[in-house]
Design a protein around this motif. Structure first.
Motif, PDB file in Angstrom:
ATOM      1  N   ASN A   1       4.316  -9.532   0.932  1.00  0.00           N
ATOM      2  CA  ASN A   1       3.213  -8.635   0.573  1.00  0.00           C
ATOM      3  C   ASN A   1       1.918  -9.058   1.250  1.00  0.00           C
ATOM      4  O   ASN A   1       1.125  -8.219   1.687  1.00  0.00           O
ATOM      5  CB  ASN A   1       3.017  -8.615  -0.943  1.00  0.00           C
ATOM      6  N   CYS A   2       1.696 -10.363   1.318  1.00  0.00           N
ATOM      7  CA  CYS A   2       0.485 -10.879   1.967  1.00  0.00           C
ATOM      8  C   CYS A   2       0.456 -10.482   3.438  1.00  0.00           C
ATOM      9  O   CYS A   2      -0.567 -10.001   3.944  1.00  0.00           O
ATOM     10  CB  CYS A   2       0.436 -12.400   1.808  1.00  0.00           C
TER      11      CYS A   2
ATOM     12  N   THR B   1      -1.292  -7.233  -4.742  1.00  0.00           N
ATOM     13  CA  THR B   1      -1.570  -7.444  -3.326  1.00  0.00           C
ATOM     14  C   THR B   1      -2.718  -6.573  -2.836  1.00  0.00           C
ATOM     15  O   THR B   1      -3.595  -7.034  -2.098  1.00  0.00           O
ATOM     16  CB  THR B   1      -0.309  -7.155  -2.492  1.00  0.00           C
ATOM     17  N   ALA B   2      -2.711  -5.315  -3.235  1.00  0.00           N
ATOM     18  CA  ALA B   2      -3.688  -4.361  -2.709  1.00  0.00           C
ATOM     19  C   ALA B   2      -5.072  -4.527  -3.326  1.00  0.00           C
ATOM     20  O   ALA B   2      -6.090  -4.362  -2.633  1.00  0.00           O
ATOM     21  CB  ALA B   2      -3.192  -2.934  -2.914  1.00  0.00           C
TER      22      ALA B   2
ATOM     23  N   GLN C   1      -0.192  -6.842   3.940  1.00  0.00           N
ATOM     24  CA  GLN C   1      -1.559  -6.449   3.628  1.00  0.00           C
ATOM     25  C   GLN C   1      -2.530  -6.823   4.742  1.00  0.00           C
ATOM     26  O   GLN C   1      -3.470  -6.075   5.034  1.00  0.00           O
ATOM     27  CB  GLN C   1      -1.995  -7.125   2.320  1.00  0.00           C
ATOM     28  N   TYR C   2      -2.334  -7.958   5.385  1.00  0.00           N
ATOM     29  CA  TYR C   2      -3.334  -8.474   6.321  1.00  0.00           C
ATOM     30  C   TYR C   2      -2.950  -8.323   7.798  1.00  0.00           C
ATOM     31  O   TYR C   2      -3.812  -8.458   8.664  1.00  0.00           O
ATOM     32  CB  TYR C   2      -3.607  -9.953   6.028  1.00  0.00           C
TER      33      TYR C   2
ATOM     34  N   ASN D   1       0.827  -1.212   0.000  1.00  0.00           N
ATOM     35  CA  ASN D   1       0.000   0.000   0.000  1.00  0.00           C
ATOM     36  C   ASN D   1       0.861   1.263   0.000  1.00  0.00           C
ATOM     37  O   ASN D   1       0.502   2.270  -0.627  1.00  0.00           O
ATOM     38  CB  ASN D   1      -0.941   0.006   1.204  1.00  0.00           C
TER      39      ASN D   1
END
Length: 685
Positions: A641-642, A245-246, A645-646, A215
């Motif tokens: 990236n995962c 990813t986003a 993101q979470y 992001n």
């Protein structure tokens, strides 16, 4: 007139007035209990308002939790590194356990004024202990610091390094799993100059991508201008992966390709500047974004042809299920074969620049390293592609003997070694982490070049990786002894309480692997631990406990002092039942971190992950954990990236060894407990 603006008396007065208003707001007793004790804060308050050269030092106290800290704020951004050096010199681990060398997140309510005025990454939060005498000594040291700096003549706090060295160290820090060190180096590169603003942005994107901050890549200031200048393939790949990813992955996971297409059509996605790209040169995530873009344009023929091309190259798994129907559409096999043949023909017949004509093909690692050392642009590009594809099918390189590879590294001159360090060493070591190839002689040669040149944080991070890769090769007694003898040459130059994490990481590596020469292992461990034992009182409890545990595991009687007294332990924040995620590719490190953390905090559930893809399990673990600890050393972009993101919060350890990671986990657990305690005891205003 030289155009230089000189502040008027009115401007100086206005600036001082704004500073006083800010300081008084922060120290107001209604929001900061330190303000109730003016005798203890007067000197630092007046210095913050009236001094001009020294950093601002603002005390903060919460009487309900008995937590005290000092907020140290550089007056100008360019003073950030010198302020950190000052804190290490005046405070260090002698008077404070945390916060003196790493900027704080500034995510607590009372920190909002600092965040608004000075921005993120601007402030050090030096944590005080609960012991009254130690608090007094810390305050005295900080008061002495501001007085000395204010009265001292203006000076440059550090000699500039050559730009090439800074760039090489930046790559080394990323490779060694030290992103905070890489961030510091990037700030130094930007401040020192010599690199275009666009290229600095390229490095910033690379750092954010390594940390899984998709992001932040997409909202990076100046990103549009970077993409308009047709950046290198690795930069395009990182931005495309961030888009995946986003926006793309969440939509595809829900079976909604239309939402994914809408996301790419949004003006702030910048996808139109990335739509053209060589599929076979990009990572899996980037390829998926381009395929979705073709679908969004309604270009079914191009999409079907691209899928057939990926299938022919053995990368058909890249195609998302939502677009699998295009695979069944008619694509003439001869067309795909012709395109592959054309690619191969272009690669072999395309005119080369005059300076590279006649150079050997790059089929082996010896050829690649030699070409990089000679400044061959084709070799640079190949190494960049290897880095982009590190989470997918690696580019195949023919194997060579260990002796031949070691000879190539040994023959490099200093300038050649700097080029190899910056471009080729990362892909080479990444290849070793995922292959069965054993290169003990080569690793010894590379290690020797590090310890003989410099022992800064970036090099120490790479040295830790070299040690881990070397121990994996199951060396014989002679190779083992030789490696440790060379590695220990520079210990006296860097082992200290300030570098306790790196030293303990090395000892932990030695303890985790079987030793063909037990005496060499014991001798090396003693050389690393003895300087720490001399200054044991300067180690925080997490490092002291790890040092004690490692000494017992190796059978060393060094007489470590007992951990914190029971009285002080009663004041430690209570760490209750909580789940955390620890991610990294070295399963041995992960297991040892889990054992240390659970042994100390039995109620904490430590979830481990070494996955390379953004699996459902990894998403759930990141989403359901209070925080995630990410070891970025040679990590896969899809997984990082995962997590980025979470995860609710991501913590980056200073190194990739289990001692550094466990230390980061323990500090984050304490910080979480303090925040929870502050929230539960906050009084209504």
């Amino acid at each position: 007139m030289n155009g230089r603006h000189v502040a008027s008396e009115e401007e100086v007065a206005e600036q001082a007035g704004g500073t006083q208003e800010f300081v008084d707001h922060f120290l107001h007793p209604d929001r900061n209990d330190a303000g109730k004790y003016p005798r203890g804060i007067t000197l630092l308050r007046n210095a913050a308002i009236h001094y001009r050269k020294s950093p601002m030092v603002l005390p903060w106290l919460n009487e309900n939790t008995q937590r005290m800290a000092y907020y140290v704020i550089p007056r100008q951004r360019k003073q950030f590194h010198s302020v950190r050096d000052l804190l290490v010199a005046f405070v260090g681990p002698s008077f404070a356990k945390y916060g003196y060398d790493t900027p704080a997140m500034l995510d607590r309510p009372h920190e909002s004024a600092i965040l608004e005025r000075y921005g993120a990454g601007s402030t050090f939060v030096v944590q005080a202990t609960t012991d009254t005498d130690e608090r007094k000594r810390l305050r005295t040291a900080l008061e002495r610091m501001v007085k000395v700096v204010e009265r001292s003549p203006t000076r440059s706090w550090s000699a500039p390094k050559p730009l090439g060295r800074l760039l090489a160290d930046f790559e080394a820090a990323l490779l060694g799993g030290a992103p905070e060190t890489a961030k510091t180096l990037l700030q130094q590169i930007d401040r020192q100059g010599g690199l275009s603003p666009t290229n600095v942005k390229h490095l910033e994107i690379r750092l954010l991508a390594a940390q899984g901050r998709a992001n932040e890549v997409l909202v990076l200031r100046g990103l549009r201008e970077v993409l308009l200048q047709d950046p290198p393939v690795p930069v395009k790949d990182m931005v495309l992966s961030a888009l995946f990813t986003a926006y793309i992955e969440p939509a595809l996971a829900e079976g909604d390709p239309a939402r994914a297409v809408d996301a790419l059509k949004a003006p702030d996605s910048y996808f139109s500047l990335l739509a053209d790209g060589d599929l076979l040169a990009l990572s899996e995530q980037a390829v998926t974004v381009l395929l979705v873009g073709m679908h969004g344009r309604g270009d079914g023929a191009e999409l079907s042809r691209s899928i057939a091309l990926l299938d022919a190259e053995g990368r058909g798994d890249t195609v998302p299920e939502a677009l699998a129907s295009y695979r069944r559409q008619s694509v003439h096999a001869d067309a795909v074969t012709a395109e592959l043949a054309e690619r191969e023909s272009v690669a072999t017949t395309e005119p080369e620049p005059e300076e590279t004509t006649g150079k050997a093909a790059l089929n082996t690692w010896t050829e690649i390293v030699k070409a990089v050392a000679q400044g061959d642009r084709a070799a640079f590009d190949l190494c960049r592609r290897m880095d982009v594809r590190r989470s997918d099918v690696p580019i195949q390189v023919e194997a060579v003997s260990d002796a031949e590879m070691a000879g190539v590294f040994a023959d490099l001159t200093d300038p050649e070694y700097e080029a190899v360090w910056q471009y080729a060493l990362g892909p080479f070591l990444q290849e070793l982490t995922r292959s069965e190839a054993f290169y003990p002689q080569t690793l010894t040669t590379v290690m020797r070049s590090i310890v003989n040149q410099r022992c800064d944080p970036a090099n120490l991070a790479v040295l830790d990786l070299l040690l881990e890769l070397f121990l994996r090769t199951a060396p014989n007694a002679q190779e083992y002894t030789e490696f440790l003898e060379h590695m220990s040459v520079g210990f006296d130059q860097w082992v200290a309480p300030e570098t306790a994490g790196q030293a303990l990481d090395f000892v932990d590596r030695l303890a985790a692997f079987a030793s063909p020469a037990p005496e060499a292992r014991i001798q090396t461990a003693q050389m690393l631990l003895t300087p720490l034992r001399v200054h044991a009182r300067r180690l925080d409890e997490a490092y002291l406990s790890t040092a004690h545990s490692l000494s017992d595991e190796l059978g060393l009687s060094l007489g470590w002092p007992e951990p914190t007294s029971s009285e002080s332990a009663d004041n430690e924040p209570l760490v209750g039942a909580v789940q955390i995620l620890v991610y990294g590719l070295d399963k041995g490190v992960l297991q040892r971190v889990q054992e240390r953390v659970v042994q100390r905090f039995p109620q904490v559930k430590v979830v481990l992950s070494a996955e390379k893809v953004a699996s459902r399990r990894l998403k759930d673990a990141a989403r359901n954990s209070a925080f995630s600890v990410m070891i970025t050393q040679c990590a896969a972009h899809a997984a990082t990236n995962c997590i980025g993101q979470y995860a609710k919060e991501v913590v980056y350890p200073r190194g990739a060894g289990s001692a550094s990671v466990a230390h980061a986990v323990i500090n984050a657990l304490y910080d979480l407990a303090v925040r929870q305690q502050e929230l539960s005891t906050r009084r209504p205003r």
